[in-house]
Design a protein around this motif. Sequence first.
Motif, mmCIF file in Angstrom:
data_model
loop_
_atom_site.group_PDB
_atom_site.id
_atom_site.type_symbol
_atom_site.label_atom_id
_atom_site.label_comp_id
_atom_site.label_asym_id
_atom_site.label_seq_id
_atom_site.Cartn_x
_atom_site.Cartn_y
_atom_site.Cartn_z
ATOM 1 N N ARG A 407 0.821 -1.356 0.276
ATOM 2 C CA ARG A 407 0.084 -0.362 0.051
ATOM 3 C C ARG A 407 0.804 1.048 -0.205
ATOM 4 O O ARG A 407 0.188 2.090 -0.737
ATOM 5 C CB ARG A 407 -0.743 -0.218 1.288
ATOM 6 N N THR A 408 1.999 1.256 0.936
ATOM 7 C CA THR A 408 2.473 2.317 1.078
ATOM 8 C C THR A 408 3.407 2.881 -0.263
ATOM 9 O O THR A 408 3.673 3.619 -0.733
ATOM 10 C CB THR A 408 3.851 2.370 1.848
ATOM 11 N N ALA A 411 1.191 4.006 -2.848
ATOM 12 C CA ALA A 411 0.595 5.256 -2.529
ATOM 13 C C ALA A 411 1.740 6.571 -3.041
ATOM 14 O O ALA A 411 1.368 7.765 -3.643
ATOM 15 C CB ALA A 411 -0.442 4.969 -1.400
ATOM 16 N N ALA A 412 3.209 6.086 -2.789
ATOM 17 C CA ALA A 412 4.037 6.490 -3.085
ATOM 18 C C ALA A 412 4.125 7.213 -4.491
ATOM 19 O O ALA A 412 4.810 8.166 -4.866
ATOM 20 C CB ALA A 412 5.015 5.842 -2.275
ATOM 21 N N LEU A 415 1.860 9.915 -5.107
ATOM 22 C CA LEU A 415 2.154 11.169 -4.171
ATOM 23 C C LEU A 415 3.796 11.950 -5.048
ATOM 24 O O LEU A 415 3.926 13.205 -4.273
ATOM 25 C CB LEU A 415 3.115 10.421 -2.572
ATOM 26 N N VAL A 470 -3.402 14.418 0.884
ATOM 27 C CA VAL A 470 -3.659 12.318 1.072
ATOM 28 C C VAL A 470 -4.045 12.034 2.797
ATOM 29 O O VAL A 470 -4.161 11.319 3.242
ATOM 30 C CB VAL A 470 -1.749 12.988 1.370
ATOM 31 N N GLY A 474 -6.251 9.079 3.393
ATOM 32 C CA GLY A 474 -5.864 8.209 4.630
ATOM 33 C C GLY A 474 -7.264 8.561 5.845
ATOM 34 O O GLY A 474 -7.377 7.029 6.696
ATOM 35 N N ILE A 539 1.279 14.433 6.016
ATOM 36 C CA ILE A 539 0.778 13.316 4.580
ATOM 37 C C ILE A 539 1.075 12.084 5.334
ATOM 38 O O ILE A 539 0.813 10.593 5.046
ATOM 39 C CB ILE A 539 2.199 13.226 3.726
ATOM 40 N N LEU A 543 -0.842 8.602 5.170
ATOM 41 C CA LEU A 543 -0.154 6.748 4.338
ATOM 42 C C LEU A 543 -0.652 6.471 5.800
ATOM 43 O O LEU A 543 -0.881 4.632 5.549
ATOM 44 C CB LEU A 543 1.143 7.445 4.592
ATOM 45 N N PHE A 546 -4.173 4.946 5.761
ATOM 46 C CA PHE A 546 -4.770 4.393 4.433
ATOM 47 C C PHE A 546 -3.797 2.725 4.152
ATOM 48 O O PHE A 546 -4.626 1.974 4.179
ATOM 49 C CB PHE A 546 -3.755 4.484 3.116
ATOM 50 N N ARG A 547 -2.974 2.604 5.348
ATOM 51 C CA ARG A 547 -2.525 1.256 5.946
ATOM 52 C C ARG A 547 -3.647 0.360 6.809
ATOM 53 O O ARG A 547 -3.477 -0.773 6.618
ATOM 54 C CB ARG A 547 -0.729 1.740 6.609
#
Length: 552
Positions: A407-408, A411-412, A415, A470, A474, A539, A543, A546-547
Amino acid sequence: MTAITAPRSIESSLRSTDFTGTGQLLRLYLRRDRVVLPLWVLLLSLPLGSVYINSIVSVYPDEADRAGFANSILASPAQLAMYGPVYNTSLGAVGIWKAGMFYSLIAIATILTVIRHTRAEEETGRGELVAATRVGRYAGLTAALILGYGGALATGLIGFLSLSGSKLTGDDARTGSLAFGLALAGSGAVFASVAAVCAQLTTSARLARGIAFTVLAVTFTLRAIGDARAGDGPTSPLVWLSPQGWSLQVRPFAGNHFAVLLLHAAAVIVLTLIAYSLLRHRDIGAGLIAERPGAATAGPGLAGPFGLAWRLQRGTLIAWTVGLGLYGLIIGSVIHGIGDELGSSQAIRDLITRMGGSASLENSMISYAFTMIGVAAAAYAVSAALRLHSEESSDHAETLLTGAVSRTRWAASHLLFALLGPAVALCVSGLLGGFVYGRAAGDVGGKLPDVLGAALIQLPAVWIFTGITVALFGLAPRWTPVAWGVLTAAIAVFLLGAISGAPQWLRDLEPFEHLPKVPGASFDLVPVLILLVIAVALIALGLIGFRRRDLR
């Protein structure tokens, strides 16, 4: 005879039910837009009297001052291209000169409104679910157009009342106010119809918005070139090819040519009929422009999430970079000698300084102009970050995340564009503006670094809006699009705060207020670091959220 009339009666019956459910859908759309719709209506109407007219009264109190200002505008092709001509030296005509930009801003608002409730509904599948009920084929488009037209008319009406209640006097004041309100509403209605046509052409809401905004950009360019070439001479034919040009040719407070509004009405009728005709000849969820089939195998650039993000984001990045670069060129071309254009009015110099500039008028204008470019870059940052939300909502993210992509990392990938994309666009804008300004001043080596610094110093504030988007994605994914509302509110405070005398605590909520006003003013590292820390924290929170949350 019976065989001929029966199909006609059936066709007539179908037509009578095509609009069933329009009222219910309109109430649904009003509920969904209960925050955004009033926001853009009020922002495009209330400042007309309370800010624009009152500020002109304080800066140019008499006819001679306004005449000097109008002559300086007519002598500046860049100013004419940006805002259009000043048609006479009356308080009303001079007061609403910069408000001519509202003809394009209301177009943006109505385009987004109509496409959101038409093509975006079909793209997400909600349109098909609604169509499966007792709702007529034209109900959704009709409700969206009523909403777009209604918002445009409400903006024009409130704008008329705002101008009528200002310091304008005489019978012409009310007539001119009405002319401006109708011209504003007409521009919004035309582009609502443009959006309705674009919504029928493609299966993607993003592409439909892109086509509509391309039409808007082309018509604005035609109007800008026509006005810049004409100066104070006869109106260029190019102006008559643009709805924004039509609105300017209504000439509020300078003749009040109401007959020009017939062009708006004709365009709305023709485009609306085209939209309904196109809707009749396509399936729900489909577009009239066929999608090109992809390659049989993916290229090496799509091997990972960052390659995919580049494929999805590159068009937007290029468009914003070109747009901000052109704006930087315009700014660089008008900065040198701006003091001569503005004349000897000390009030205007005090006003620019009070809005965050330094003692040098040219440096103040650079600082203010590139803050405006920074605000535009913030809009791009929000758009790039919102790609996370759209990818999740369309279930594309779920497909990717079922594999080996974390996921990270996913998303990155998006981003990265929300952070570095604005930096690239601002850098290009600063380089182009600084080079043109330096050439005009005969000092490229000295001026270019100053202008580039004024552009790049906007990044900490821009990244605040990336962080807000962001964080919403999340922590509260349903409310992610509210990031547009946050940005809109910040823009309103930035544009109107200093002029209207808003309290300092309110202006402090807007990130651009805290940036060092370079060049000219001393550079203070502390507020820059604070803004960067806040952006990083937002941010990180997004994140982490979101995780830990489920995919929607």
